[in-house]
Design a protein around this motif. Structure first.
Motif, PDB file in Angstrom:
ATOM      1  N   THR A   1       0.806  -1.211   0.000  1.00  0.00           N
ATOM      2  CA  THR A   1       0.000   0.000   0.000  1.00  0.00           C
ATOM      3  C   THR A   1       0.845   1.270   0.000  1.00  0.00           C
TER       4      THR A   1
ATOM      5  N   ASP B   1       3.334   4.304  -1.211  1.00  0.00           N
ATOM      6  CA  ASP B   1       3.428   5.099  -2.422  1.00  0.00           C
ATOM      7  C   ASP B   1       4.678   4.713  -3.205  1.00  0.00           C
ATOM      8  N   LEU B   2       4.573   4.689  -4.541  1.00  0.00           N
ATOM      9  CA  LEU B   2       5.699   4.185  -5.329  1.00  0.00           C
ATOM     10  C   LEU B   2       6.767   5.238  -5.583  1.00  0.00           C
TER      11      LEU B   2
ATOM     12  N   GLN C   1       7.397   4.736 -10.053  1.00  0.00           N
ATOM     13  CA  GLN C   1       6.133   4.634 -10.769  1.00  0.00           C
ATOM     14  C   GLN C   1       6.408   4.599 -12.257  1.00  0.00           C
TER      15      GLN C   1
ATOM     16  N   LYS D   1      -0.180   1.320  -8.564  1.00  0.00           N
ATOM     17  CA  LYS D   1      -0.359   0.809  -7.214  1.00  0.00           C
ATOM     18  C   LYS D   1      -1.597  -0.066  -7.114  1.00  0.00           C
TER      19      LYS D   1
ATOM     20  N   GLN E   1      -1.053  -3.340  -8.797  1.00  0.00           N
ATOM     21  CA  GLN E   1      -0.231  -4.241  -7.998  1.00  0.00           C
ATOM     22  C   GLN E   1      -1.043  -4.879  -6.882  1.00  0.00           C
TER      23      GLN E   1
END
Lengths: 70, 828
Positions: free
Chosen positions: B630, B632-633, B637, B643, B646
């Motif tokens: 969960t 943040d990428l 990204q 997200k 995934q």
């Protein structure tokens, strides 16, 4: 020569090869399907190899750094 | 009409059009009832056809109890005689000529008689020859004795006589007190007796000569005189037939007792005795006589040898044909032994597996046999229904048979399951080529294998050594490997590790015209990407390895995921063919979802990263997809919505694991219960009825399986764990494509730079030639032989394990028909 153009060329080569194999060695529907499978597998394998190497060089993250003495 | 046999949950086909070699030929169990008079001919014709695998119906009988044991003994005897002839021919250096003999039909009985005659004749000729040879050798020795002994005889005799007189004088002196009467009597009887000496002449082996002399001396108490002369050349000993160095000896003795002792000693030492006359005239006569006898014997012996050679030559013309016939008859009788004799003793019953398409051919052979053997009754051919699993039969030609053998080496396909051989024909050479990629080496391999292919007719009839036999057998495999290697060599742009600009200009160039920072900052990309393969500018640069490693690793993952997906899809086709819906919904679908939501997604990320040129770290993305999905990428990204995607994929992967594990055993249990639903009601009735129904139930066949839920569950658990863990390990295993390709290119580049270029740098023609030779040897030995074997092995492993464990069971058995053609191969 872009990615799509070369993909199209691979596809055409595959079609030509399938026709050629059909013309030269025709041996009943199951044998024809077998030859067709072989041709398709070969073309797909070759295309995948080319496409992977091509895509990897589209937007490279590192560039060639020549070694001394070149 | 062919028949398909039900097995377990029902079998079918027709989901997809049939393809050659994809599934085993449909097989049927046939029963043939043959009248006895046409049995031999029937089996012979079926052997020519080679499409029937006989079952042994007399398996519980010992070899001696079988019907045709006598015939097999006869064939064995004939085979022994033929072996004897073969040995005699090799001893006489006659090879069986492959003369094109007329195909006259030879009767087995006639052949037996003829072989017996020939054997007797040959044995007689041999023994006669031996006798003559022994006599010949004896005569030669006699001649030697005559010649040599004649030289020293008279002097020796003189010595011997003198010695004897001395000894007698001593004896007279000593023995005067003891028994004087006897001596006086002797002396009185022959006062003027001349010293009478006897002699023995002959040949003794040189090594025993000393011992011979000593023992003679001791036995006769010194009362003898021995004269020996050595012969220079070794003499052929008549008894042993070998050349031995010998001495000619003459022993002079007096008295009968001495004579017997000396004779016994000669016998013990193997010394051959020959008579010798004191008369000189007679000696010359003897020598002439012996010489004449020797020459006569020689001609006799020569004639004998010529006669023997002619016999062997005649045998040699028909040797192969006879061998072939005896082998054939032996195999026919072995097969006849497998048939069971009917109660009426008038016909034989045969059971065997045969492909459905061969039905008309088999029936035709049976008819011909009935006609040719003038039998009143024809053979009966009928198809049996059975639950036994048939053998697997693929009709391969010379091209596909090598690939099929590669697949069979791991395990023969279960009857009618999908044959990985179809795809192996292309993917095996392709994966080899990914690890071998050099179009210079590929061309070398291609030339070698083209030599084999062009001369294949000639080479297939010759006898080659073990390694050559294997290479020759795999010539088409190597040809495919070479062709694909040329292709991947062009893509990797390596010709003996040298790149070429074959497909246009390189995409990279210096930043500015002076190229100042080419060695620090590097070049820049000024044109679109190089259209085919790796850009030639990369070779020899400092950043070549990081770039190529990244490329090849990602390529391995992509190719690996593709092949594993193909394997899973083949398992779908298997499930469809065997009408196994459970396998489709509760094995194929969750497997596909699991593999693709993890490694399919990784492949997608790789492609997106390449297309967008993002700097995202894919390791990071994959690991944190699991550890903190969960989060943040950030800079990892690659595309919007990553997200959520995934999270969804992770969820899918997690639910697919219990989806693979639980439903199938539970549903199998339910199916089993439904099948035997009727039984559970009857069990409430009386026990006799229950027993009856039990018997009836077992005769149905397929209801006979016991269902152990725990066993089935554990089996499914193992399968699930294997798949889940295997997904990671198998994907990583494909990295060997990168590893071997790197090794190959590094070795190739080292040989080129450190051998060839180094030799070039000296500007000396001799060093250049030496360097070139070293380069050739290194390339052939290390790269063309060792690397080929290595890449072959690893490509094989990838097929056998990573590809086939997705769908292949491989627990069938191969169709091995009774065929004379296969018999000939076996013997050789």
């Amino acid at each position: 020569m872009g990615f799509l153009v070369t993909t199209l060329i691979f596809f055409l080569v595959g079609v030509v090869a399938a026709l050629f194999v059909r013309l030269c060695c025709n041996g009943g529907p199951s044998t024809n399907l077998f030859h067709f499978t072989l041709v398709v597998t070969a073309v797909v394998c070759c295309w995948m190899m080319w496409a992977i190497v091509y895509l990897a060089q589209l937007k490279p993250l590192i560039v060639p750094v020549l070694s001394e003495g070149e | 009409m062919g028949d398909y046999h039900s097995h377990g949950g029902g079998r079918g086909h027709g989901c997809c059009p049939t393809m050659d070699l994809m599934r085993s030929e449909p097989m049927q169990l046939v029963q043939i009832i043959i009248p006895i008079e046409s049995a031999h001919l029937t089996v012979s014709y079926l052997g020519d056809l080679g499409l029937l695998q006989f079952k042994d119906l007399n398996a519980d009988k010992s070899p001696f109890q079988r019907t045709y044991a006598n015939q097999i003994k006869r064939c064995g005897e004939m085979a022994r005689k033929l072996r004897f002839f073969g040995e005699q021919m090799t001893k006489a250096d006659i090879s069986p000529s492959a003369m094109p003999v007329t195909r006259t039909h030879i009767d087995l009985d006639d052949l037996e008689v003829k072989l017996g005659e020939l054997e007797a004749e040959l044995i007689e000729v041999n023994s006669n020859g031996e006798k003559l040879q022994r006599t010949f050798n004896e005569l030669l020795e006699y001649k030697l004795v005559l010649q040599k002994a004649g030289e020293f005889f008279y002097s020796a005799q003189g010595h011997a006589t003198a010695q004897q007189r001395e000894i007698e004088a001593h004896q007279v002196g000593d023995g005067s007190l003891d028994s004087p009467l006897l001596l006086e009597q002797e002396m009185l009887a022959d006062p003027s007796k001349q010293v009478k000496l006897g002699f023995v002449s002959g040949l003794v082996p040189k090594e025993k000569a000393m011992a011979f002399e000593r023992i003679l001396f001791r036995a006769t108490r010194g009362n003898m005189f021995l004269k020996q002369v050595a012969i220079d050349d070794p003499v052929t000993d008549p008894v042993s037939g070998e050349k031995v160095g010998k001495n000619v000896f003459v022993v002079f003795y007096s008295g009968e007792r001495a004579k017997t002792k000396i004779l016994k000693i000669c016998e013990a030492f193997g010394a051959n005795r020959y008579p010798f006359t004191e008369d000189v005239g007679k000696q010359m006569q003897m020598i002439d006589e012996v010489s004449w006898k020797i020459s006569e014997l020689k001609t006799t012996i020569d004639v004998g040898l010529i006669h023997r050679d002619s016999i062997l030559k005649n045998i040699g013309y028909q040797f192969e044909q006879w061998n072939h016939l005896v082998r054939r008859e032996k195999s026919i009788y072995h097969t006849l032994n497998m048939l069971s004799l009917d109660v009426t003793k008038k016909c034989l019953v045969a059971e065997g597996w045969s492909p459905v398409f061969a039905t008309s051919q088999v029936q035709d052979a049976l008819q011909r046999a009935t006609y040719d053997s003038n039998s009143q009754v024809g053979s009966i051919f009928q198809v049996l229904h059975t639950n036994e699993s048939p053998p697997t039969y693929f009709q391969t030609n010379k091209f596909t048979s090598a690939f099929q053998e590669i697949v069979d080496a791991y395990g023969v396909a279960k009857y009618q399951e999908a044959n990985p051989g179809v795809y192996t024909i292309i993917t095996f050479p392709f994966l080899f080529a990914v690890m071998f990629g050099d179009w210079g080496h590929g061309i070398c391999l291609l030339l070698t294998t083209l030599y084999f292919i062009i001369r294949e007719k000639k080479l297939s009839s010759q006898k080659l050594g073990d390694i050559m036999e294997m290479t020759f057998g795999g010539r088409y495999v190597i040809m495919m490997m070479a062709i694909f290697s040329i292709y991947t060599g062009l893509i990797y742009n390596e010709f003996f590790s040298v790149p070429f600009e074959l497909f246009g200009k390189s995409a990279y160039a210096c930043r500015d015209s002076s190229c100042r920072d080419a060695t620090t900052e590097g070049l820049i990309k000024v044109r679109p990407a190089y259209p085919f393969g790796v850009d030639p500018k990369w070779h020899g640069t400092r950043s070549e390895l990081p770039f190529l490693n990244s490329l090849k690793m990602k390529m391995s993952i992509l190719l690996g995921v593709a092949q594993m997906n193909l394997g899973i899809v083949l398992s779908y086709f298997n499930a469809k063919f065997f009408r196994n819906n459970l396998n489709i919904w509760y094995q194929f679908v969750p497997q596909l979802i699991f593999l693709n939501s993890l490694f399919g997604y990784l492949s997608l990320l790789i492609i997106v990263k390449w297309c967008t040129g993002s700097k995202a770290d894919l390791y990071h993305v994959m690991i944190y997809m699991f550890l903190s999905p969960t989060d943040d990428l950030g800079e990892n990204q690659l595309f919007p919505g990553q997200k959520t995607l995934q999270l969804v994929l992770l969820l899918l992967a997690l639910i697919s694991v219990p989806w693979m594990l639980f439903p199938k055993p539970i549903l199998l249990k339910k199916q089993h219960q439904e099948r035997h639903q009727g039984q559970s009601y009857t069990m409430l009735q009386s026990t006799e009825e229950m027993l009856e129904l039990d018997h009836g139930h077992s005769s149905h066949g397929h209801g006979n399986e016991e269902f152990e839920f725990s066993e089935v569950f554990v089996h499914q658990l193992i399968h699930t764990i294997e798949f889940v863990l295997g997904a990671v390990s198998n994907t990583a295993s494909y990295l060997r494509l990168w590893a071997l390709s790197l090794a190959h290119s590094e070795l190739s580049s080292v040989f080129y730079e450190k051998v060839l270029l180094l030799a070039w740098g000296f500007n000396n023609i001799i060093i250049l030639i030496i360097g070139f030779i070293v380069f050739i040897f290194a390339t052939v030995g290390v790269l063309l032989v060792m690397e080929t074997l290595s890449a072959f092995l690893h490509a094989l492993r990838l097929h056998w394990v990573e590809f086939q464990n997705k769908f292949y069971e491989g627990d069938g058995y191969k169709f091995s028909p009774f065929s004379f053609a296969l018999l000939a191969e076996d013997e050789d």
